[in-house]
Write a protein that holds these residues in place. Sequence first.
Motif, short mmCIF file in Angstrom:
data_model
loop_
_atom_site.label_atom_id
_atom_site.label_comp_id
_atom_site.label_asym_id
_atom_site.label_seq_id
_atom_site.Cartn_x
_atom_site.Cartn_y
_atom_site.Cartn_z
N SER A 150 0.83 -1.21 0.00
CA SER A 150 0.00 0.00 0.00
C SER A 150 0.86 1.26 0.00
CB SER A 150 -0.96 0.00 1.20
OG SER A 150 -0.25 0.02 2.42
N LEU A 151 2.00 1.21 0.70
CA LEU A 151 2.92 2.35 0.68
C LEU A 151 3.54 2.56 -0.69
CD1 LEU A 151 2.59 2.29 3.78
CD2 LEU A 151 5.05 2.65 3.95
N LEU A 152 3.84 1.46 -1.35
CA LEU A 152 4.44 1.55 -2.69
C LEU A 152 3.53 2.33 -3.63
CD1 LEU A 152 7.00 0.44 -4.17
CD2 LEU A 152 5.54 -1.39 -5.01
N SER A 153 2.25 1.99 -3.63
CA SER A 153 1.31 2.68 -4.52
C SER A 153 1.03 4.09 -4.03
CB SER A 153 0.01 1.89 -4.64
OG SER A 153 -0.59 1.70 -3.37
N ALA A 154 0.84 4.26 -2.73
CA ALA A 154 0.50 5.58 -2.19
C ALA A 154 1.63 6.58 -2.38
CB ALA A 154 0.16 5.46 -0.71
N ARG A 161 -5.16 11.16 -6.95
CA ARG A 161 -5.38 9.83 -7.51
C ARG A 161 -4.84 8.74 -6.59
NH1 ARG A 161 -2.97 9.68 -13.36
NH2 ARG A 161 -4.31 7.85 -13.55
N ARG A 162 -4.57 9.09 -5.36
CA ARG A 162 -3.98 8.12 -4.43
C ARG A 162 -4.96 7.01 -4.09
NH1 ARG A 162 -2.10 11.44 -0.16
NH2 ARG A 162 -0.61 12.25 -1.68
N GLY A 163 -6.23 7.33 -4.01
CA GLY A 163 -7.23 6.29 -3.77
C GLY A 163 -7.29 5.31 -4.92
N LEU A 164 -7.23 5.84 -6.15
CA LEU A 164 -7.26 4.98 -7.34
C LEU A 164 -6.09 4.01 -7.35
CD1 LEU A 164 -8.31 4.27 -10.20
CD2 LEU A 164 -6.85 6.12 -11.07
N PHE A 165 -4.88 4.51 -7.11
CA PHE A 165 -3.71 3.62 -7.16
C PHE A 165 -3.60 2.76 -5.91
CE2 PHE A 165 -2.58 6.51 -10.56
CZ PHE A 165 -2.01 5.65 -11.48
#
Length: 451
Positions: A150-154, A161-165
């Motif tokens: 989750s940290l990698l994507s956030a 767009r943080r929710g999307l990724f």
Amino acid sequence: MGESSRPAGPVATMTAEPRSTPLWRVAASCLVGSAIEFYDFLIYGTAAALVFPAVFFPGLSPGVAMVASMGTFATAFLSRPIGAVVFGYFGDRLGRKKTLVATLLIMAMATVGVGLVPSTASIGMAAPLILMVLRLVQGFAVGGEWAGSSLLSAEYAPDGRRGLFGMFTLLGGGVAGIMSSLTFLGVNVTIGEYSPEFLQWGWRVPFLISGVMIAVALYVRLNIDETPVFAEEKARNLVPKTPLSELLRLQRREIVLAGGSVLGSIAFVYMGNTYLAMYAHSHLGYTRTFIWTVGALSGLVSVISVVISATLCDRVGRRRLMLIGWAACLPWAFVVIPLIDSGKPVLYAVAIVGMFAINGIGSGPTGAFIPELFATRYRYSGAALAVNLAGVIGGALPPLIAGTLLATYGSWSIGVMLAALMSVSLVCTYLLPETDGTTLRAPAPVSSVGV
């Protein structure tokens, strides 16, 4: 929440910077790695519910064998907080990428090992003991997976767009549910549900397949760069020597509330995948083929629900959608058992699919919400510790005590237990702030001259 002079500071705008790794590759890494790691975790739960009582506890009565089997499943949740502390330390000190590669390799070795453990009929009581040790190793590895992914994507995602990724880590869980159910279903249909070969070696195939799939996830994760947020933190010498001590000193409240916010969701997922599947098989006589088909459908519905919720949370807020999801799960907790106890296969499917569909609404934003609660200096430790402490209560205990509740008070008490856990999530989420718009980067250092 986010960053400030106290590492939980005000909302700010994060400026876009060039990234050496394309966002699609980061998303693929989160999805593939998370899916394979949770595939490894879920196939154990499926096997513990439907296969292990006969293979590893053949001398016990069916009820006691089931309790023993679910006990080995629950042991992984005891080692998950330890994994959270260890991988949280390395993730905050050395980086997200290296830590995620380590969790992937450890999980792969443990899962393939489970597929190679001889039966109790072959080596006696050493078999369940070896099984339990490997299960503890699985839990240790998973302790660092969700937070790191989750940290990698956030930390790669742009503002807005943080929710999307962030959804790609959550999608990994749904995809894992589909993969685990379809793999067992394929083996079951090919060999035959009641054939001796299935209990002798057929159940091992899903575990051994993991060794092949791990190469794909490893390739993807090795071909991404460290997150720009952590790289910047390291370049500015802001990496802490003792992230856990800082976390416990500055954000104890966030650990408790963040863990509580996902407690009911974890219980829904693991009860649906393990105990309720076992209940349908042993109490209602449903075939494994039918149960795994419903499991695959539940995973698919979960993916769709998470995509919708995670995408919307960038527009309407994380906390609002989580509250809506948990509020909807609350009455469903009371509906699940009556639907299953109706004895109608279609209503069993509605009960289980409904659990995952509604739960996906609340869990979709968590891939962005939980990382946004913690400062970069100890974000890995904070997210990992919160989720895995919740896992002990929400993932280990409900499947373990559900049988006792059933025998003592009746099936209705299982619904009360699920509702109670979801009520905790509802309250904890309400007590947390909205995180949408939070920056994930630390502010520039303030000079102390003249102070």
